[in-house]
Design a protein around this motif. Structure first.
Motif, mmCIF file in Angstrom:
data_model
loop_
_atom_site.group_PDB
_atom_site.id
_atom_site.type_symbol
_atom_site.label_atom_id
_atom_site.label_comp_id
_atom_site.label_asym_id
_atom_site.label_seq_id
_atom_site.Cartn_x
_atom_site.Cartn_y
_atom_site.Cartn_z
ATOM 1 N N MET A 209 0.850 -1.187 0.000
ATOM 2 C CA MET A 209 0.000 0.000 0.000
ATOM 3 C C MET A 209 0.886 1.237 0.000
ATOM 4 O O MET A 209 1.880 1.309 0.682
ATOM 5 C CB MET A 209 -0.895 -0.029 1.236
ATOM 6 C CG MET A 209 -2.009 0.962 1.186
ATOM 7 S SD MET A 209 -3.154 0.829 2.590
ATOM 8 C CE MET A 209 -3.716 -0.841 2.429
ATOM 9 N N ALA B 164 -4.761 -0.704 9.097
ATOM 10 C CA ALA B 164 -3.375 -0.871 8.656
ATOM 11 C C ALA B 164 -2.892 0.375 7.925
ATOM 12 O O ALA B 164 -1.765 0.830 8.142
ATOM 13 C CB ALA B 164 -3.255 -2.102 7.760
ATOM 14 N N TYR B 165 -3.740 0.949 7.087
ATOM 15 C CA TYR B 165 -3.373 2.163 6.367
ATOM 16 C C TYR B 165 -3.155 3.318 7.347
ATOM 17 O O TYR B 165 -2.181 4.052 7.245
ATOM 18 C CB TYR B 165 -4.449 2.529 5.342
ATOM 19 C CG TYR B 165 -4.119 3.788 4.571
ATOM 20 C CD1 TYR B 165 -3.227 3.751 3.507
ATOM 21 C CD2 TYR B 165 -4.678 5.011 4.935
ATOM 22 C CE1 TYR B 165 -2.905 4.899 2.815
ATOM 23 C CE2 TYR B 165 -4.359 6.165 4.242
ATOM 24 C CZ TYR B 165 -3.468 6.110 3.184
ATOM 25 O OH TYR B 165 -3.142 7.257 2.507
ATOM 26 N N LEU C 180 -11.808 0.098 1.305
ATOM 27 C CA LEU C 180 -11.034 -0.705 2.257
ATOM 28 C C LEU C 180 -11.954 -1.307 3.308
ATOM 29 O O LEU C 180 -12.878 -0.656 3.778
ATOM 30 C CB LEU C 180 -9.975 0.160 2.954
ATOM 31 C CG LEU C 180 -8.899 0.807 2.094
ATOM 32 C CD1 LEU C 180 -7.998 1.672 2.964
ATOM 33 C CD2 LEU C 180 -8.086 -0.230 1.351
ATOM 34 N N ASP C 181 -11.647 -2.553 3.713
ATOM 35 C CA ASP C 181 -12.383 -3.108 4.848
ATOM 36 C C ASP C 181 -11.757 -2.545 6.126
ATOM 37 O O ASP C 181 -10.756 -1.825 6.078
ATOM 38 C CB ASP C 181 -12.400 -4.642 4.819
ATOM 39 C CG ASP C 181 -11.026 -5.293 4.989
ATOM 40 O OD1 ASP C 181 -10.135 -4.693 5.638
ATOM 41 O OD2 ASP C 181 -10.838 -6.415 4.493
ATOM 42 N N GLU D 4 -10.000 -3.815 8.600
ATOM 43 C CA GLU D 4 -8.614 -4.214 8.863
ATOM 44 C C GLU D 4 -7.640 -3.460 7.956
ATOM 45 O O GLU D 4 -6.599 -2.987 8.407
ATOM 46 C CB GLU D 4 -8.463 -5.724 8.664
ATOM 47 C CG GLU D 4 -7.092 -6.249 9.073
ATOM 48 C CD GLU D 4 -6.991 -7.766 8.963
ATOM 49 O OE1 GLU D 4 -5.901 -8.241 8.640
ATOM 50 O OE2 GLU D 4 -8.006 -8.459 9.188
ATOM 51 N N GLN D 5 -7.995 -3.320 6.693
ATOM 52 C CA GLN D 5 -7.139 -2.588 5.751
ATOM 53 C C GLN D 5 -7.080 -1.104 6.119
ATOM 54 O O GLN D 5 -6.014 -0.483 6.030
ATOM 55 C CB GLN D 5 -7.670 -2.743 4.324
ATOM 56 C CG GLN D 5 -7.517 -4.146 3.760
ATOM 57 C CD GLN D 5 -8.265 -4.303 2.441
ATOM 58 O OE1 GLN D 5 -9.370 -3.778 2.281
ATOM 59 N NE2 GLN D 5 -7.660 -5.024 1.505
ATOM 60 N N ALA D 6 -8.204 -0.544 6.539
ATOM 61 C CA ALA D 6 -8.236 0.867 6.918
ATOM 62 C C ALA D 6 -7.358 1.126 8.137
ATOM 63 O O ALA D 6 -6.620 2.109 8.187
ATOM 64 C CB ALA D 6 -9.668 1.318 7.175
ATOM 65 N N ARG E 117 0.175 3.031 9.296
ATOM 66 C CA ARG E 117 1.402 2.857 8.527
ATOM 67 C C ARG E 117 2.498 3.836 8.931
ATOM 68 O O ARG E 117 3.665 3.519 8.880
ATOM 69 C CB ARG E 117 1.133 2.970 7.031
ATOM 70 C CG ARG E 117 0.967 4.406 6.580
ATOM 71 C CD ARG E 117 0.336 4.529 5.230
ATOM 72 N NE ARG E 117 0.324 5.900 4.788
ATOM 73 C CZ ARG E 117 -0.477 6.845 5.250
ATOM 74 N NH1 ARG E 117 -1.344 6.576 6.184
ATOM 75 N NH2 ARG E 117 -0.414 8.069 4.792
ATOM 76 N N GLU F 240 -10.921 4.848 -3.499
ATOM 77 C CA GLU F 240 -10.066 3.728 -3.094
ATOM 78 C C GLU F 240 -10.120 3.527 -1.575
ATOM 79 O O GLU F 240 -10.221 2.406 -1.091
ATOM 80 C CB GLU F 240 -8.632 3.978 -3.544
ATOM 81 C CG GLU F 240 -7.710 2.784 -3.340
ATOM 82 C CD GLU F 240 -6.300 3.036 -3.864
ATOM 83 O OE1 GLU F 240 -5.406 2.295 -3.434
ATOM 84 O OE2 GLU F 240 -6.103 3.951 -4.668
#
Length: 104
Positions: free
Chosen positions: A1, A21-22, A14-15, A17-19, A25, A10
């Motif tokens: 990412m 993680a983003y 995001l689900d 978990e992805q949100a 970061r 985009e």
């Protein structure tokens, strides 16, 4: 990412978990220790140097192009990192540790 901001479309895809993680970061492990002079950020070092030069919060704010509240926040982070409780203690330590400070 990527580390750049995501376009809205985009990002909204995001689900959870992805949100998370983003969002996290940029909050990875820092290479600075938690205390001592090496723990200070570059801006905190500038603020400490200004304190050592006898500058007030408004003067520091003007010199570093930040608000007085931001100066106060930096000082609130600096004090516990260095184990000092006053501007006078900070100034005394800074003159011994920072190049360009009085006595440094």
């Amino acid at each position: 990412m990527s580390t750049s901001p995501l376009p809205y479309a985009e990002g909204s895809s995001l689900d959870a978990e992805q949100a998370v993680a983003y969002a996290l970061r940029a909050h990875g492990r820092r290479n600075r220790p938690p205390t001592g002079w090496a723990s200070l950020t570059p801006t905190e070092l500038q603020v400490a140097q200004q304190v050592a030069a006898g500058q007030s919060n408004p003067q520091i704010a003007a010199a570093l192009f930040m608000s007085r509240a931001t100066v106060k926040t930096h000082l609130a982070h600096i004090f516990p990192k260095l184990g000092v409780t006053s501007r006078a203690e900070l100034a005394a330590q800074a003159t011994r540790h920072l190049p360009g400070s009085r006595g440094g």
